[in-house]
Design a protein around this motif. Structure first.
Motif, mmCIF file in Angstrom:
data_model
loop_
_atom_site.group_PDB
_atom_site.id
_atom_site.type_symbol
_atom_site.label_atom_id
_atom_site.label_comp_id
_atom_site.label_asym_id
_atom_site.label_seq_id
_atom_site.Cartn_x
_atom_site.Cartn_y
_atom_site.Cartn_z
ATOM 1 N N ARG A 1 5.243 13.938 -3.861
ATOM 2 C CA ARG A 1 5.332 12.723 -4.678
ATOM 3 C C ARG A 1 6.762 12.627 -5.214
ATOM 4 N NH1 ARG A 1 0.945 12.995 -9.146
ATOM 5 N NH2 ARG A 1 0.833 10.726 -8.925
ATOM 6 N N GLN B 1 0.803 15.808 0.035
ATOM 7 C CA GLN B 1 2.040 15.080 0.291
ATOM 8 C C GLN B 1 2.937 15.102 -0.953
ATOM 9 O OE1 GLN B 1 2.732 13.609 3.418
ATOM 10 N NE2 GLN B 1 0.931 14.835 3.938
ATOM 11 N N ASN C 1 0.330 15.319 -4.096
ATOM 12 C CA ASN C 1 -0.921 14.577 -4.237
ATOM 13 C C ASN C 1 -2.082 15.372 -3.626
ATOM 14 O OD1 ASN C 1 -0.883 14.189 -1.430
ATOM 15 N ND2 ASN C 1 -0.176 12.068 -1.556
ATOM 16 N N ARG D 1 4.606 1.806 1.642
ATOM 17 C CA ARG D 1 5.750 2.226 0.822
ATOM 18 C C ARG D 1 6.296 3.570 1.312
ATOM 19 N NH1 ARG D 1 3.834 3.502 -3.694
ATOM 20 N NH2 ARG D 1 1.713 2.658 -3.677
ATOM 21 N N SER D 2 5.409 4.441 1.743
ATOM 22 C CA SER D 2 5.853 5.741 2.264
ATOM 23 C C SER D 2 6.579 5.577 3.591
ATOM 24 C CB SER D 2 4.653 6.682 2.424
ATOM 25 O OG SER D 2 4.056 6.941 1.159
ATOM 26 N N ASN E 1 8.100 4.672 -4.799
ATOM 27 C CA ASN E 1 6.887 5.443 -5.128
ATOM 28 C C ASN E 1 6.225 5.957 -3.852
ATOM 29 O OD1 ASN E 1 5.221 6.650 -6.957
ATOM 30 N ND2 ASN E 1 4.341 4.758 -7.776
ATOM 31 N N SER E 2 7.070 6.451 -2.939
ATOM 32 C CA SER E 2 6.580 6.995 -1.678
ATOM 33 C C SER E 2 6.003 8.385 -1.901
ATOM 34 C CB SER E 2 7.726 7.091 -0.665
ATOM 35 O OG SER E 2 8.305 5.829 -0.405
ATOM 36 N N GLU E 3 5.083 8.756 -1.021
ATOM 37 C CA GLU E 3 4.506 10.092 -1.056
ATOM 38 C C GLU E 3 4.410 10.592 0.376
ATOM 39 O OE1 GLU E 3 0.884 10.183 -3.324
ATOM 40 O OE2 GLU E 3 1.787 9.202 -5.078
ATOM 41 N N SER F 1 0.839 -1.200 0.000
ATOM 42 C CA SER F 1 0.000 0.000 0.000
ATOM 43 C C SER F 1 0.873 1.249 0.000
ATOM 44 C CB SER F 1 -0.900 0.011 1.239
ATOM 45 O OG SER F 1 -0.119 0.185 2.416
ATOM 46 N N LEU F 2 0.303 2.366 -0.414
ATOM 47 C CA LEU F 2 1.028 3.630 -0.418
ATOM 48 C C LEU F 2 1.531 3.971 0.982
ATOM 49 C CD1 LEU F 2 1.985 6.280 -1.680
ATOM 50 C CD2 LEU F 2 -0.334 7.193 -1.333
ATOM 51 N N GLU F 3 0.707 3.712 1.973
ATOM 52 C CA GLU F 3 1.102 4.007 3.353
ATOM 53 C C GLU F 3 2.357 3.234 3.746
ATOM 54 O OE1 GLU F 3 -0.749 3.792 7.912
ATOM 55 O OE2 GLU F 3 -1.866 2.968 6.216
#
Length: 426
Positions: free
Chosen positions: A361, A359, A355, A230-231, A409-411, A226-228
């Motif tokens: 990108r 946050q 984003n 990866r971030s 691909n962290s944000e 998930s984005l969370e």
């Protein structure tokens, strides 16, 4: 007439570039025929030589590939017997097929027979350490023959630094101590995994450590997180950099992604995903004389204090008060741009770099290319000095960290993290 003059100048420049490209290809061909540490030396030069070598040369050196033909098992076994002794070697069941081979050595998995502990053995090729100096001298001679560099005090100082780096790369005793040192520094922080060195199976030419599996940073498995998550991994990578810079004054400067793995929580039973840190052969220690003005420059960049940024650049000896004021200003602005993802969120950020939640990108921001274009437009290359070697290594590290976060691909915004290291938690 002026048009003809410019046209003639452009043709001369084109002929010069073609000549450099041809000579650079000659260099790579010659290096490729040599053995030992030469390929590694070429790779180090490509990585850190952008301020000392023509662009055509660094591009050509980047095409050098590590030796992929591994040493045969009987030859490797002889090295292990010589280094460990037959009795100690008999305690291990070593896989005869290497899991990795490079220009300086290769890596084999092993199992300790007494308890089934899984290990990796990093085994140096015979004669590599002894040949570092002669190999480096050979590379320098080829550079001279091809007329690719201007030999002078600055280049010689840099060549000496490459020599120091290469001797450090082949000193497995030092790498073992450094690995254990970093393992203790990060002990208790579940976000990071550092292999444990087994000194009973380690020598100056063999390093044994626990086998620490994980996924490649660029693997589909990591991309599916998930984005969370990866971030969170991206924040962990950034904070590791801050720990190295602000707290420890030493850092692993090789940005090769092969030095990292991602361990996924569901596969390990841990509470969080983890970054596995695998290679500590390129750790640099930084003196306070370098760190103090650097930290002041970073703080000034965050606070948008252009004059203090310039003061830091002058103190670090890659800017000069003798430059025109507008050049100093533009160079300072370029330096501040590098901290864009760590700055307070503002309207100057490109729309595509943010984003919907505000946050940053990291991948979509295209920051490295934008900074490079800004630097090119400022024409600072006419004045830019050869920077201190510490800055060269730090610059590569920073690019590596930013790229690592972008590949994940962290944000996220790095401001709060940077502030905690600049001002403490208050």
């Amino acid at each position: 007439m002026a048009t003809n003059w410019f046209s003639s100048a452009e043709k001369r420049e084109e002929r010069h570039r073609k000549m450099l490209s041809s000579q650079a290809r000659f260099l790579v061909d010659e290096l490729g025929q040599l053995k030992g540490s030469v390929v590694k030396i070429g790779q180090v030069m490509a990585l850190y030589g952008e301020h000392f070598l023509p662009e055509e040369v660094t591009e050509a050196l980047h095409t050098l590939e590590d030796q992929t033909t591994s040493l045969s098992w009987p030859s490797v076994e002889k090295v292990l017997q010589s280094e460990l002794g037959e009795a100690r070697l008999a305690e291990l069941d070593v896989d005869e097929t290497p899991i990795g081979a490079a220009s300086l050595g290769q890596v084999h998995r092993a199992v300790r027979r007494s308890d089934g502990l899984e290990l990796v053995l990093k085994i140096q090729y015979p004669g590599v350490a002894e040949a570092v100096d002669s190999d480096l001298n050979a590379v320098a001679q080829i550079l001279k023959m091809a007329r690719l560099v201007s030999f002078g005090p600055e280049f010689n100082d840099w060549l000496d630094e490459v020599r120091v780096m290469m001797h450090r790369e082949v000193d497995y005793d030092l790498e073992a101590r450094t690995t254990e040192h970093f393992r203790q520094l990060l002990d208790g922080d579940d976000r990071y995994v550092v292999p444990r060195v087994l000194p009973e199976f380690s020598t100056a030419r063999v390093m044994a450590s626990t086998y620490e599996p994980g996924w490649s940073v660029s693997s589909d498995k990591v991309a599916e997180l998930s984005l969370e998550r990866r971030s969170a991994l991206g924040k962990a990578a950034l904070e590791l950099f801050f720990k190295e810079l602000f707290d420890w004054g030493e850092m692993q400067t090789d940005p090769n992604f092969g030095n990292y793995r991602i361990r996924i929580a569901e596969e390990t039973g841990e509470a969080t995903d983890q970054i596995v840190l695998l290679d500590f052969g390129a750790v640099q220690k930084y003196p306070d004389a370098f760190l103090s003005p650097l930290k002041a420059m970073i703080k000034a960049s965050y606070e948008r204090d252009l004059e203090q940024v310039i003061d830091g650049g002058v103190a670090l000896n890659f800017m000069s008060r003798e430059w025109p004021a507008d050049v100093l200003d533009r160079f300072g602005e370029v330096c501040m741009s590098v901290l864009e993802p760590l700055a307070p969120a503002n309207s100057e950020w490109p729309d595509y770099a943010v984003n919907e939640q505000g946050q940053y990108r990291w991948k979509q921001s295209d920051l490295p290319s934008r900074v490079a274009r800004q630097a090119a437009r400022s024409a600072i290359s006419r004045y830019f000095k050869i920077p201190p070697k510490e800055f060269v290594f730090l610059n590569r590290k920073l690019i590596g960290v930013y790229t690592f976060i972008a590949v994940l691909n962290s944000e996220f915004n790095g401001e709060l993290l940077l502030k905690s290291y600049l001002y403490g938690d208050d």
